[in-house]
Write a protein that holds these residues in place. Structure first.
Motif, PDB file in Angstrom:
ATOM      1  N   UNK A 151      68.841   8.220  63.914  1.00  0.00           N
ATOM      2  CA  UNK A 151      69.085   6.889  63.626  1.00  0.00           C
ATOM      3  C   UNK A 151      68.081   5.679  64.376  1.00  0.00           C
ATOM      4  N   UNK A 152      67.835   4.800  63.531  1.00  0.00           N
ATOM      5  CA  UNK A 152      67.242   3.516  64.356  1.00  0.00           C
ATOM      6  C   UNK A 152      68.260   2.448  64.471  1.00  0.00           C
ATOM      7  N   UNK A 153      68.378   1.969  65.648  1.00  0.00           N
ATOM      8  CA  UNK A 153      69.198   0.689  66.040  1.00  0.00           C
ATOM      9  C   UNK A 153      68.174  -0.329  66.612  1.00  0.00           C
ATOM     10  N   UNK A 170      76.145   3.472  72.793  1.00  0.00           N
ATOM     11  CA  UNK A 170      77.534   4.296  72.685  1.00  0.00           C
ATOM     12  C   UNK A 170      77.402   4.975  71.369  1.00  0.00           C
ATOM     13  N   UNK A 171      77.681   6.307  71.379  1.00  0.00           N
ATOM     14  CA  UNK A 171      78.254   6.861  70.298  1.00  0.00           C
ATOM     15  C   UNK A 171      79.648   7.021  70.188  1.00  0.00           C
ATOM     16  N   UNK A 172      80.403   6.396  69.223  1.00  0.00           N
ATOM     17  CA  UNK A 172      81.720   6.200  69.415  1.00  0.00           C
ATOM     18  C   UNK A 172      81.863   5.769  70.889  1.00  0.00           C
ATOM     19  N   UNK A 173      83.047   6.396  71.736  1.00  0.00           N
ATOM     20  CA  UNK A 173      83.201   5.854  73.096  1.00  0.00           C
ATOM     21  C   UNK A 173      82.278   6.338  74.254  1.00  0.00           C
ATOM     22  N   UNK A 185      65.624  -2.424  70.630  1.00  0.00           N
ATOM     23  CA  UNK A 185      65.558  -1.334  69.781  1.00  0.00           C
ATOM     24  C   UNK A 185      65.678  -0.040  70.402  1.00  0.00           C
ATOM     25  N   UNK A 186      66.142   1.083  69.816  1.00  0.00           N
ATOM     26  CA  UNK A 186      66.676   2.314  70.187  1.00  0.00           C
ATOM     27  C   UNK A 186      66.311   3.473  68.991  1.00  0.00           C
ATOM     28  N   UNK A 187      65.854   4.701  69.228  1.00  0.00           N
ATOM     29  CA  UNK A 187      65.793   5.543  68.290  1.00  0.00           C
ATOM     30  C   UNK A 187      66.747   6.967  68.909  1.00  0.00           C
ATOM     31  N   UNK A 188      67.795   7.110  68.150  1.00  0.00           N
ATOM     32  CA  UNK A 188      68.736   8.222  68.449  1.00  0.00           C
ATOM     33  C   UNK A 188      68.454   9.455  67.780  1.00  0.00           C
ATOM     34  N   UNK A 189      67.986  10.397  68.501  1.00  0.00           N
ATOM     35  CA  UNK A 189      67.663  11.929  67.916  1.00  0.00           C
ATOM     36  C   UNK A 189      68.870  12.724  68.170  1.00  0.00           C
ATOM     37  N   UNK A 190      68.486  13.904  67.513  1.00  0.00           N
ATOM     38  CA  UNK A 190      69.346  15.074  67.717  1.00  0.00           C
ATOM     39  C   UNK A 190      70.833  15.079  67.018  1.00  0.00           C
ATOM     40  N   UNK A 191      70.823  14.064  65.852  1.00  0.00           N
ATOM     41  CA  UNK A 191      72.046  14.234  65.161  1.00  0.00           C
ATOM     42  C   UNK A 191      72.249  15.083  63.830  1.00  0.00           C
ATOM     43  N   UNK A 195      76.265  13.630  58.239  1.00  0.00           N
ATOM     44  CA  UNK A 195      77.224  13.287  58.903  1.00  0.00           C
ATOM     45  C   UNK A 195      77.404  11.546  59.540  1.00  0.00           C
ATOM     46  N   UNK A 196      78.492  11.208  59.395  1.00  0.00           N
ATOM     47  CA  UNK A 196      78.748   9.718  59.602  1.00  0.00           C
ATOM     48  C   UNK A 196      78.612   9.301  61.122  1.00  0.00           C
ATOM     49  N   UNK A 197      78.333   8.420  61.464  1.00  0.00           N
ATOM     50  CA  UNK A 197      78.020   8.018  63.067  1.00  0.00           C
ATOM     51  C   UNK A 197      78.526   6.509  62.947  1.00  0.00           C
ATOM     52  N   UNK A 198      79.051   6.342  64.344  1.00  0.00           N
ATOM     53  CA  UNK A 198      79.547   4.709  64.702  1.00  0.00           C
ATOM     54  C   UNK A 198      78.867   4.434  66.034  1.00  0.00           C
ATOM     55  N   UNK A 199      77.810   3.525  66.208  1.00  0.00           N
ATOM     56  CA  UNK A 199      77.244   3.276  67.404  1.00  0.00           C
ATOM     57  C   UNK A 199      77.471   1.536  67.980  1.00  0.00           C
ATOM     58  N   UNK A 200      77.616   1.409  69.033  1.00  0.00           N
ATOM     59  CA  UNK A 200      77.704   0.277  69.582  1.00  0.00           C
ATOM     60  C   UNK A 200      76.805   0.150  70.840  1.00  0.00           C
ATOM     61  N   UNK A 201      76.452  -1.127  71.207  1.00  0.00           N
ATOM     62  CA  UNK A 201      75.490  -1.611  72.212  1.00  0.00           C
ATOM     63  C   UNK A 201      75.957  -2.350  73.361  1.00  0.00           C
ATOM     64  N   UNK A 202      75.991  -2.074  74.732  1.00  0.00           N
ATOM     65  CA  UNK A 202      76.319  -3.066  75.709  1.00  0.00           C
ATOM     66  C   UNK A 202      75.316  -3.382  76.787  1.00  0.00           C
ATOM     67  N   UNK A 203      75.215  -4.506  77.068  1.00  0.00           N
ATOM     68  CA  UNK A 203      74.095  -5.021  78.240  1.00  0.00           C
ATOM     69  C   UNK A 203      74.703  -4.787  79.608  1.00  0.00           C
ATOM     70  N   UNK A 204      73.646  -4.543  80.439  1.00  0.00           N
ATOM     71  CA  UNK A 204      74.100  -4.505  81.709  1.00  0.00           C
ATOM     72  C   UNK A 204      73.268  -5.043  82.773  1.00  0.00           C
ATOM     73  N   UNK A 205      73.686  -5.948  83.864  1.00  0.00           N
ATOM     74  CA  UNK A 205      72.947  -6.621  84.866  1.00  0.00           C
ATOM     75  C   UNK A 205      72.617  -5.835  86.072  1.00  0.00           C
ATOM     76  N   UNK A 206      71.736  -6.470  86.917  1.00  0.00           N
ATOM     77  CA  UNK A 206      71.530  -5.830  88.203  1.00  0.00           C
ATOM     78  C   UNK A 206      72.676  -5.400  89.076  1.00  0.00           C
ATOM     79  N   UNK A 207      73.969  -6.239  89.050  1.00  0.00           N
ATOM     80  CA  UNK A 207      75.035  -5.961  89.819  1.00  0.00           C
ATOM     81  C   UNK A 207      76.073  -5.255  89.129  1.00  0.00           C
ATOM     82  N   UNK A 208      75.354  -4.312  88.123  1.00  0.00           N
ATOM     83  CA  UNK A 208      76.080  -3.492  87.403  1.00  0.00           C
ATOM     84  C   UNK A 208      77.455  -4.020  86.479  1.00  0.00           C
ATOM     85  N   UNK A 209      77.165  -5.335  86.093  1.00  0.00           N
ATOM     86  CA  UNK A 209      78.413  -5.937  85.121  1.00  0.00           C
ATOM     87  C   UNK A 209      78.134  -5.594  83.837  1.00  0.00           C
TER      88      UNK A 209
END
Length: 329
Positions: A151-153, A170-173, A185-191, A195-209
């Motif tokens: 999948x390409x995100x 993230x794939x699910x949780x 962007x990212x390419x997720x392989x090995x699917x 099959x149906x999939x659900x993806x989300x993305x979260x951002x992280x800073x240097x302080x791990x927030x």
């Protein structure tokens, strides 16, 4: 090699390409007679990138032989062990503003430990303990299936008062991947196919927030083996003559996936002819390969190429090209 003159496809050929060692092995006839006594090979395509001021994300290509698990080392210390089905891990509890060296080794089911991969380095950014503000959530997340196994995100940039260091996918949780803060962007392989999939993305800073997750993108992989988006692009083939012999000259752009492509397969006249394995720094922009096909001019060949993806699966075949020995490229 049945029906093929030994001079056309040598069984073992070592070619030095710049600083990369290219191993070319014949795939027709014969077999590996080791009886499985050899340990796994060294993982290739190893990369490391800071995920925060105290963590680094390490990735590698899956080893072709059966692997029980992978061991990740920081310097000479083993810091992580992951199942053989995985090819990435986060290494936590690191110091800010520090450069680390990582290697990866594979161990098979009989306990044989393979050699270390090449060393890779990553430098964690400086930490700001007073930074308690998380980045904004990534917006405009889009995704599409890339055939039956990937999948390409893509998403728009998050903002942060100190700067985004990485994005977690993230794939699910479950976190399954991480890319640098300058990537969108990212390419997720090995699917799995169909099959149906659900993806989300979260951002992280240097302080791990960690930001809240962006919107969920849902998609389904196809049931067949479409792999066009994981195929080499810009594939070209020509003929050259030197020392009274004819050679095919191939060049292509490697597939745009997360990780490093180190292994290719060449199909000549409807049969898999050779494997190309880069033992050093594999090309990331345009790759080239030249090989002997005989002394007779006017012979027409059909050729195409495919890449092994970082998760150990084969990508799609490139477009097929037709080339005649002695003809101008």
């Amino acid at each position: 090699m049945r029906g093929v003159p030994p001079a056309v496809f040598p069984r073992r050929l070592l070619v030095l390409l710049g600083i990369s060692l290219l191993v070319v092995s014949c795939r027709w006839g014969g077999s590996d007679d080791t009886g499985g006594e050899r340990p796994p090979g060294a993982p290739t395509g190893v990369t490391a990138e800071a995920g925060s001021a105290t963590s680094v994300h390490v990735m590698w290509n899956t080893v072709a032989t059966e692997v029980s698990h992978y061991e990740v080392y920081r310097g000479t210390t083993k810091v992580k062990e992951v199942p053989g089905s995985e090819h990435m891990v986060d290494v936590p509890r690191l110091r800010p503003a520090t450069t680390y060296v990582f290697t990866v080794r594979a161990r098979d089911a009989d306990g044989r430990l393979g050699p270390r991969s090449r060393e890779v380095r990553a430098t964690t950014p400086g930490a700001d303990t007073a930074d308690g503000t998380a980045p904004t959530r990534p917006a405009e997340l889009r995704g599409r299936a890339v055939g039956s196994g990937a999948a390409q995100l893509s998403w728009s940039a998050s903002t942060d008062d100190r700067g985004v260091v990485s994005y977690d996918v993230y794939q699910g949780g479950t976190k399954i991947h991480s890319v640098g803060g300058n990537q969108r962007a990212a390419v997720v392989t090995g699917l799995r196919p169909g099959t149906r999939y659900a993806f989300t993305v979260r951002a992280r800073d240097a302080a791990d927030n960690l930001s809240p997750p962006g919107a969920t993108v849902r998609l389904a992989t196809t049931g067949g083996a479409d792999g066009r988006a994981t195929a080499p692009t810009g594939f070209r083939a020509g003929s050259e003559r030197s020392d009274g012999a004819h050679h095919l000259v191939l060049d292509w752009v490697p597939p745009r996936v997360d990780g490093v492509i180190t292994t290719y397969e060449v199909r000549l006249d409807g049969r898999v002819a050779t494997s190309l394995v880069y033992g050093g720094d594999a090309p990331r922009d345009r790759a080239t390969y030249r090989f002997y096909v005989g002394r007779e001019a006017g012979v027409t060949h059909r050729v195409r190429i495919r890449a092994m993806l970082p998760d150990g699966t084969w990508g799609g075949w490139s477009a097929e090209r037709t080339v005649t020995t002695g003809a101008r490229r």
